[in-house]
Design an enzyme around this catalytic site. Structure first.
Site, PDB file in Angstrom:
ATOM      1  N   MET A   1       0.759  -1.165   0.101  1.00  0.00           N
ATOM      2  CA  MET A   1       0.214   0.077   0.030  1.00  0.00           C
ATOM      3  C   MET A   1       0.655   1.236  -0.004  1.00  0.00           C
ATOM      4  O   MET A   1       1.736   1.245   1.065  1.00  0.00           O
ATOM      5  CB  MET A   1      -0.954  -0.007   1.179  1.00  0.00           C
ATOM      6  CG  MET A   1      -1.912  -0.907   1.209  1.00  0.00           C
ATOM      7  SD  MET A   1      -2.928  -1.384   2.828  1.00  0.00           S
ATOM      8  CE  MET A   1      -3.468   0.222   2.719  1.00  0.00           C
ATOM      9  N   CYS A  95      -5.392   1.208  -8.983  1.00  0.00           N
ATOM     10  CA  CYS A  95      -5.114   2.680  -8.437  1.00  0.00           C
ATOM     11  C   CYS A  95      -6.224   3.692  -8.610  1.00  0.00           C
ATOM     12  O   CYS A  95      -6.322   4.007  -9.797  1.00  0.00           O
ATOM     13  CB  CYS A  95      -3.798   3.000  -8.373  1.00  0.00           C
ATOM     14  SG  CYS A  95      -3.308   4.505  -7.764  1.00  0.00           S
ATOM     15  N   GLY A 220      -5.660  -5.372   3.389  1.00  0.00           N
ATOM     16  CA  GLY A 220      -4.939  -4.018   3.108  1.00  0.00           C
ATOM     17  C   GLY A 220      -4.942  -3.377   4.471  1.00  0.00           C
ATOM     18  O   GLY A 220      -3.953  -3.440   5.430  1.00  0.00           O
ATOM     19  N   ARG A 221      -5.800  -2.238   4.452  1.00  0.00           N
ATOM     20  CA  ARG A 221      -5.730  -1.595   5.812  1.00  0.00           C
ATOM     21  C   ARG A 221      -6.019  -2.249   7.074  1.00  0.00           C
ATOM     22  O   ARG A 221      -5.581  -1.786   7.987  1.00  0.00           O
ATOM     23  CB  ARG A 221      -6.924  -0.524   5.504  1.00  0.00           C
ATOM     24  CG  ARG A 221      -6.919   0.547   4.464  1.00  0.00           C
ATOM     25  CD  ARG A 221      -8.111   1.083   4.115  1.00  0.00           C
ATOM     26  NE  ARG A 221      -9.156   0.166   3.595  1.00  0.00           N
ATOM     27  CZ  ARG A 221     -10.553   0.591   3.283  1.00  0.00           C
ATOM     28  NH1 ARG A 221     -10.881   1.711   3.644  1.00  0.00           N
ATOM     29  NH2 ARG A 221     -11.353  -0.527   2.780  1.00  0.00           N
TER      30      ARG A 221
HETATM   31  C1  LIG Z   1      -3.244   4.584   1.382  1.00  0.00           C
HETATM   32  C2  LIG Z   1      -3.658   3.302   0.340  1.00  0.00           C
HETATM   33  C3  LIG Z   1      -2.539   3.040  -0.405  1.00  0.00           C
HETATM   34  C4  LIG Z   1      -2.759   1.713  -1.350  1.00  0.00           C
HETATM   35  N1  LIG Z   1      -1.713   1.701  -2.078  1.00  0.00           N
HETATM   36  C5  LIG Z   1      -1.925   0.562  -2.931  1.00  0.00           C
HETATM   37  C6  LIG Z   1      -0.789   0.003  -3.794  1.00  0.00           C
HETATM   38  O1  LIG Z   1       0.127   0.499  -3.859  1.00  0.00           O
HETATM   39  N2  LIG Z   1      -1.131  -1.192  -4.586  1.00  0.00           N
HETATM   40  C7  LIG Z   1      -2.598  -1.661  -4.637  1.00  0.00           C
HETATM   41  O2  LIG Z   1      -2.405  -2.634  -5.251  1.00  0.00           O
HETATM   42  N3  LIG Z   1      -3.300  -1.357  -3.801  1.00  0.00           N
HETATM   43  C8  LIG Z   1      -3.274  -0.284  -3.021  1.00  0.00           C
HETATM   44  N4  LIG Z   1      -4.339  -0.020  -2.113  1.00  0.00           N
HETATM   45  C9  LIG Z   1      -5.445  -0.677  -2.017  1.00  0.00           C
HETATM   46  C10 LIG Z   1      -5.284  -1.653  -1.213  1.00  0.00           C
HETATM   47  O3  LIG Z   1      -4.386  -2.820  -1.362  1.00  0.00           O
HETATM   48  C11 LIG Z   1      -6.600  -2.542  -1.060  1.00  0.00           C
HETATM   49  O4  LIG Z   1      -7.048  -3.149  -2.264  1.00  0.00           O
HETATM   50  C12 LIG Z   1      -8.067  -1.554  -0.653  1.00  0.00           C
HETATM   51  O5  LIG Z   1      -7.503  -0.710   0.167  1.00  0.00           O
HETATM   52  C13 LIG Z   1      -9.074  -2.322  -0.252  1.00  0.00           C
HETATM   53  O6  LIG Z   1      -8.726  -3.746   0.623  1.00  0.00           O
HETATM   54  P1  LIG Z   1      -8.900  -3.183   2.342  1.00  0.00           P
HETATM   55  O7  LIG Z   1     -10.083  -2.997   2.645  1.00  0.00           O
HETATM   56  O8  LIG Z   1      -8.324  -4.593   2.890  1.00  0.00           O
HETATM   57  O9  LIG Z   1      -7.856  -2.267   2.734  1.00  0.00           O
HETATM   58  C14 LIG Z   1      -4.103   0.934  -1.196  1.00  0.00           C
HETATM   59  C15 LIG Z   1      -4.857   1.574  -0.362  1.00  0.00           C
HETATM   60  C16 LIG Z   1      -4.628   2.469   0.510  1.00  0.00           C
HETATM   61  C17 LIG Z   1      -5.923   3.019   1.563  1.00  0.00           C
END
Ligand SMILES: Cc1cc2nc3c(=O)[nH]c(=O)nc-3n(C[C@H](O)[C@H](O)[C@H](O)COP(=O)(O)O)c2cc1C
Length: 304
Positions: A1, A95, A220-221
């Site tokens: 992320m 993204c 992720g988060r």
């Molecule tokens: C601050 C931030 C940065 C992220 N950067 C990336 C990234 O570099 N590559 C990617 O595939 N997803 C990125 N994501 C998306 C997350 O990998 C993920 O798909 C998204 O947050 C939903 O999943 P979660 O609810 O588990 O966070 C990012 C999300 C956030 C909030």
């Protein structure tokens, strides 16, 4: 992320345990082959990769993620980063950032299955057959009408795995994540599908698995909110107590950082606390206490 999950965080979280794979923050590919230095900066795990594999200190594989729109440059960079030792290649088609999308990278490509196909195919052809090429998508850009077609384009171009964040670009991070759409995609392709979006605890992991029909999930988060989330989901641990989280925060201060530690570290630790406070009220208190501190030293002093 991007902006939050650097190699220091990968080391900490995989030391806690339960993760099978890490993907780097995205590395932007424009119109040239990226220098070794830039790859090592984004993924320091590559430095020892030829000898020991591209792993975190605790041995979890790390895959480099590339983001870009030009098939040839994506392919050349994929080939290069594999030579440096990455554990496969992940391609970012999810993204939502404006600057990235304006340059036709990230989620904007979900409007055009043919572009997805060309990028994945070029990358797949540039790397040895036994290398995993994975792609990360959302359900679409403005709507979900191309969700299945996009996944099929990625599969037919030769990708080995696909991770689906169950929202469109327009939906941003707004709940809910539409996990049933992941099941629809899964029904229409035969490569492994990994479900992603709003998995924050054991229960949401269970529900996501059931609705998406995917056994494999990506967090992720949630991993930033709850450092032992993977173990909680795997039912090998209860929620990490705050005093253990404090130890991790301290460890993060001791990690080697790149560039100017005095700028990098305060920014990153404040970002992390923004996530931690969603799980731990103590993190909110700590965030308020260090919010105005500008140097790494001042924050370290406060934590010790
Ligand atoms: C601050 C931030 C940065 C992220 N950067 C990336 C990234 O570099 N590559 C990617 O595939 N997803 C990125 N994501 C998306 C997350 O990998 C993920 O798909 C998204 O947050 C939903 O999943 P979660 O609810 O588990 O966070 C990012 C999300 C956030 C909030």
């Amino acid at each position: 992320m991007e902006g939050v999950l650097d190699h220091l965080m990968r080391d900490l979280l995989t030391q806690v345990g339960g993760y099978d794979l890490c993907v780097t923050e995205f590395i932007r590919v424009v119109d040239q082959v990226i220098s070794d230095r830039a790859f090592y900066r984004a993924c320091p795990e590559l430095k020892n990769a030829r000898a020991y594999g591209c792993n975190t200190l605790s041995g979890t594989p790390v895959r480099v993620q590339l983001l870009g729109q030009h098939p040839q440059y994506m392919a050349e960079n994929a080939a290069k980063v594999l030579e440096l030792g990455s554990s496969g290649i992940d391609l970012n088609f999810g993204c939502p950032a404006k600057t990235v999308n304006r340059n036709r990278g990230g989620a904007v490509l979900l409007k055009d299955p043919e572009s997805l196909y060309q990028i994945v195919k070029a990358v797949q052809e540039a790397v040895p057959n036994d290398v995993i090429v994975s792609a990360k998508i959302r359900l679409g850009y403005e709507d979900k009408s191309l969700a299945i077609e996009n996944a099929q384009a990625i599969e037919s171009a030769g990708a080995n795995e696909i991770t689906v964040h169950a929202r469109t670009k327009t939906e941003g991070y707004k709940p809910p994540a539409h996990w049933h759409w992941i099941a629809k995609i899964k029904q229409n392709i035969s490569i492994p599908v990994i479900a992603n979006g709003d998995i924050f605890n054991e229960e949401s992991a269970k529900t996501c698995r059931k609705i998406s029909t995917c056994q494999d999930i990506m967090v992720g988060r949630g991993a930033l909110m709850l450092p032992n989330l993977a173990q909680v989901i795997k039912q090998t641990a209860t929620v990490m107590p705050w005093y253990e989280v404090q130890k991790l925060l301290l460890k993060y201060t001791a990690c080697e950082t790149y560039g100017d530690k005095s700028k990098y570290y305060p920014n990153r630790i404040k970002q992390w606390l923004k996530y931690l406070k969603l799980q731990y009220k103590e993190a909110d208190v700590l965030f308020q206490e260090i919010r105005t501190l500008k140097t790494a030293e001042a924050i370290e002093e406060h934590l010790t």
